[in-house]
Write a protein that holds these residues in place. Structure first.
Motif, PDB file in Angstrom:
ATOM      1  N   LEU A   4      -8.127   0.112  -5.518  1.00  0.00           N
ATOM      2  CA  LEU A   4      -6.995   0.738  -6.202  1.00  0.00           C
ATOM      3  C   LEU A   4      -6.020   1.355  -5.201  1.00  0.00           C
ATOM      4  O   LEU A   4      -4.802   1.247  -5.364  1.00  0.00           O
ATOM      5  N   THR A   5      -6.557   1.976  -4.163  1.00  0.00           N
ATOM      6  CA  THR A   5      -5.706   2.571  -3.139  1.00  0.00           C
ATOM      7  C   THR A   5      -4.876   1.505  -2.436  1.00  0.00           C
ATOM      8  O   THR A   5      -3.692   1.698  -2.165  1.00  0.00           O
ATOM      9  N   LEU A   6      -5.492   0.368  -2.153  1.00  0.00           N
ATOM     10  CA  LEU A   6      -4.775  -0.738  -1.528  1.00  0.00           C
ATOM     11  C   LEU A   6      -3.620  -1.215  -2.416  1.00  0.00           C
ATOM     12  O   LEU A   6      -2.503  -1.422  -1.951  1.00  0.00           O
ATOM     13  N   LYS A   7      -3.895  -1.383  -3.708  1.00  0.00           N
ATOM     14  CA  LYS A   7      -2.843  -1.821  -4.641  1.00  0.00           C
ATOM     15  C   LYS A   7      -1.751  -0.766  -4.770  1.00  0.00           C
ATOM     16  O   LYS A   7      -0.563  -1.101  -4.831  1.00  0.00           O
ATOM     17  N   ILE A   8      -2.141   0.500  -4.816  1.00  0.00           N
ATOM     18  CA  ILE A   8      -1.155   1.582  -4.898  1.00  0.00           C
ATOM     19  C   ILE A   8      -0.248   1.546  -3.668  1.00  0.00           C
ATOM     20  O   ILE A   8       0.976   1.648  -3.773  1.00  0.00           O
ATOM     21  N   ARG A   9      -0.855   1.371  -2.497  1.00  0.00           N
ATOM     22  CA  ARG A   9      -0.073   1.309  -1.254  1.00  0.00           C
ATOM     23  C   ARG A   9       0.907   0.145  -1.291  1.00  0.00           C
ATOM     24  O   ARG A   9       2.067   0.276  -0.904  1.00  0.00           O
ATOM     25  N   LEU A  10       0.447  -1.007  -1.770  1.00  0.00           N
ATOM     26  CA  LEU A  10       1.292  -2.191  -1.858  1.00  0.00           C
ATOM     27  C   LEU A  10       2.509  -1.930  -2.749  1.00  0.00           C
ATOM     28  O   LEU A  10       3.652  -2.162  -2.352  1.00  0.00           O
ATOM     29  N   PHE A  11       2.267  -1.443  -3.964  1.00  0.00           N
ATOM     30  CA  PHE A  11       3.370  -1.178  -4.889  1.00  0.00           C
ATOM     31  C   PHE A  11       4.271  -0.049  -4.390  1.00  0.00           C
ATOM     32  O   PHE A  11       5.485  -0.108  -4.526  1.00  0.00           O
ATOM     33  N   ASN A  12       3.668   0.972  -3.818  1.00  0.00           N
ATOM     34  CA  ASN A  12       4.434   2.101  -3.293  1.00  0.00           C
ATOM     35  C   ASN A  12       5.406   1.626  -2.205  1.00  0.00           C
ATOM     36  O   ASN A  12       6.585   1.986  -2.207  1.00  0.00           O
TER      37      ASN A  12
END
Length: 166
Positions: free
Chosen positions: A9-17
């Motif tokens: 989830l952190t990886l996906k959040i970083r990507l979208f952010n």
């Protein structure tokens, strides 16, 4: 049983952010940098001047990526570099007036992105999320420190074994 999807989830959040930050930067005519360059500028807005080593530690960027970005930021006249007065082998990087003026843009876009990031959260939930993330970061930093020491110790042991064999 706990689910352990935090890393994913952190990886996906970083990507979208990062994507949203770049889109907001592209849409703002005042912006003179991209999100990756913003890591360097933000570090210098917080504390300047800094060496490349210090910037690498603060931003988490690899030396090769950092070096290229520093050159680009100089070409864009957002920062300048000069030889360190303390250690002649190092260069010190500092903001130009244009680079310093970009802080206003960065803060505006960061606030805009934070509003999206925490949309629907109460103040207490925002505080709780931030505290959890700080704990996770501390855990990861501690483990990275242990891992780095282990790798260094193994290298020293391997080097001494090689020396002893010769």
């Amino acid at each position: 049983m706990k689910t352990k999807r935090g890393g994913y989830l952190t990886l996906k959040i970083r990507l979208f952010n990062t994507r949203l930050f770049n889109r907001y930067l592209l849409a703002d005519p005042r912006a003179q940098y991209n999100a990756e360059q913003g890591k360097i500028l933000s570090a210098l807005w917080d504390n300047h001047p800094q060496t490349a080593t210090e910037l690498a530690q603060v931003t988490g960027l690899a030396n090769s990526s950092l070096s290229l970005m520093l050159h680009r930021l100089e070409d864009q006249q957002l920062l300048v570099s000069e030889q360190s007065l303390i250690d002649k082998r190092k260069r010190v990087f500092d903001l130009t007036p244009l680079g310093a003026s970009q802080q206003e843009v960065g803060e505006y876009i960061s606030k805009r992105l934070s509003a999206v990031f925490y949309k629907g959260f109460s103040d207490a939930e925002v505080i709780a999320v931030d505290e959890y993330l700080e704990r996770i970061l501390a855990n990861l930093e501690a483990e990275a420190g242990l891992f780095n020491r282990q790798v260094k110790d193994e290298k020293v042991n391997n080097d001494s074994q090689t020396t002893n064999k010769n």
